[in-house]
Design a protein around this motif. Sequence first.
Motif: not given
Length: 584
Positions: A305-331
């Motif tokens: 009797x308890x219903x929970x809604x789940x999203x297919x798309x979340x914004x967590x990664x988008x909000x945590x991502x940097x605005x600007x990146x480039x090569x060699x940020x990760x190596x």
Amino acid sequence: MAKRGGKWNERLIGDYNWKFLCMPTPPWKHDRPLPPFYGKDDKLSVMVALVMGAQHALAMVGGIITAPLLIAMSGFTPENQAYLVSAALIVAACASFIQVFQFKIPFTKYVIGTGLLSVMGVSFSFVPVAQQVIGTLSQCTCAGAVCTVGGTCSTCAVPLVGNCHTAEDAYGKVLGTILVCAWYQVAISFVPSRVLRRVFPPVVTGTCLVLLGTALIGSGFQNWGGGIYCAQQVLTSKVPCSGNGEVALAFGHRVYLGLGLVVMVAIILAEFLGSPFIRNTEVIIGLFVGMIVASSVHYTDCNDGVCTSYRYVTSKQISEAKWVTFLWVCRFKLGFYGPAVLPILFAFMVTTMECIGDITATTEASHLEPVGEKFERRIQGGVLADGLNSFFGALGTITPVTTYAQNNGVLSLSRCASRYAGYGCCFWLLLLGIIGKFAAIILTIPNCVLGGMTTFLFTGVVVSGIHVLNLREGLNRRNRFIAIMAIGVGMGVTLVPAWVNISGQYIAYPNEGNFWPVNPTWSPGFRGFRDSIIIVMSNGFSIGGFIAVFLNLILPFDQSDTHTGFDETDDNVIDLKDKAIAQP
């Protein structure tokens, strides 16, 4: 002043027939006036160059992001997954600029680049090889149970057994091996293209494309059903599929299939009713529509009797991502893995022949003659740019790049072959690459939506292969025999991986299998040789392509087989003509 203002207006806006480009095309009407044709050296206004470049960029984005995403699904952290997407776009932008601009090598007759509207993106040919190598080097067990380095292996109380590399360290070995093997393609670029076409005719390259596309369609369908990992376990257990936002259902659930179908329907409608601009970018349009639908709906689970809604798309990664990146940020720590050399060299051979075919098609679409000294120089420069860009791309942490084919369709529909449109394409790709939020948005795409798009994209590879098989002399008796043998074995390996790996579990490869069991007393060198052969044999397009090359070299020609229907002096004209299906 009015005259000066009009001149600036012409430079910025131009007088292109925007109505033709943007108005939908009713299925019953195909007699609209065409816009003027722009040759490869014709100058464009800033607006026209950017709009034309945007078409090419959007037609490429789906293919560019898919290859690194498939590799990153092998166990990369979310941060590294986002980085690979951004790096792929940046490398594609830089490589495309070199290809379009065409640099002359001082004091020689050779050039780097085609000087045409030839754009480059990450090749799919290396995806199966990279996945196999990462799976092999990431293999690790704790007391007989499979574990992951940096995860479950950290709690193991006994010595670990296996290669036990992280996915990122294994990827570094792939990049290091590519840095060595890329010079093979550089060397090939100095071989006359006429010789290459005779050694690797359409029956060989077409077979490789069919087998490559078949293997990739499997990945597309696995993602469409929910995800690759849960798809591999579906016969033994119902592992919930991750990678679909907050929703975690069993593989093949109807909601996953429905969301992937939304992408397919959107692509069909774009092709049926869309304007030339929409049709040129239908792959990314389908992905965009799928994301809108997935973001607008949710899955509701009710228990007691308890219903929970789940999203297919979340914004967590988008909000945590940097605005600007480039090569060699990760190596990634570079290394070398000898057993991967043979399959990587074979993949370079495939991309070389794809490159020659794509340049031929681009030459024709640009209203230029695909014969003569200038054409041969474009072939040489294009293949050399492929090799050098793949080398520097690996330094930029991305697997090899190659000339893309789908842009020939964009070129034909837009009637714009100007290199300025190519520079506009490079601008958009670079912009998308350095915007870190864009990569984060890509990572939020549910697996099921991505699978619907990639299934369409990868099927284009198969159709391109079928088209190539029918070029020149077509499927005469000799070519049909070669294709039957090569596709039979290659597709069999793709469909039944237990042919080499009896466990059927990807993580165990290549340490298990009755074909060539491992002997612990072997020297490291011999073990590496054995692993190299196993990698080739367990990769459908590698083993199938090897069979095609071998049979093409040894089988004699019948009198009926040698007739091509074309003058032998004009064989440049018929190589991969009109190849405009989405296939990198």
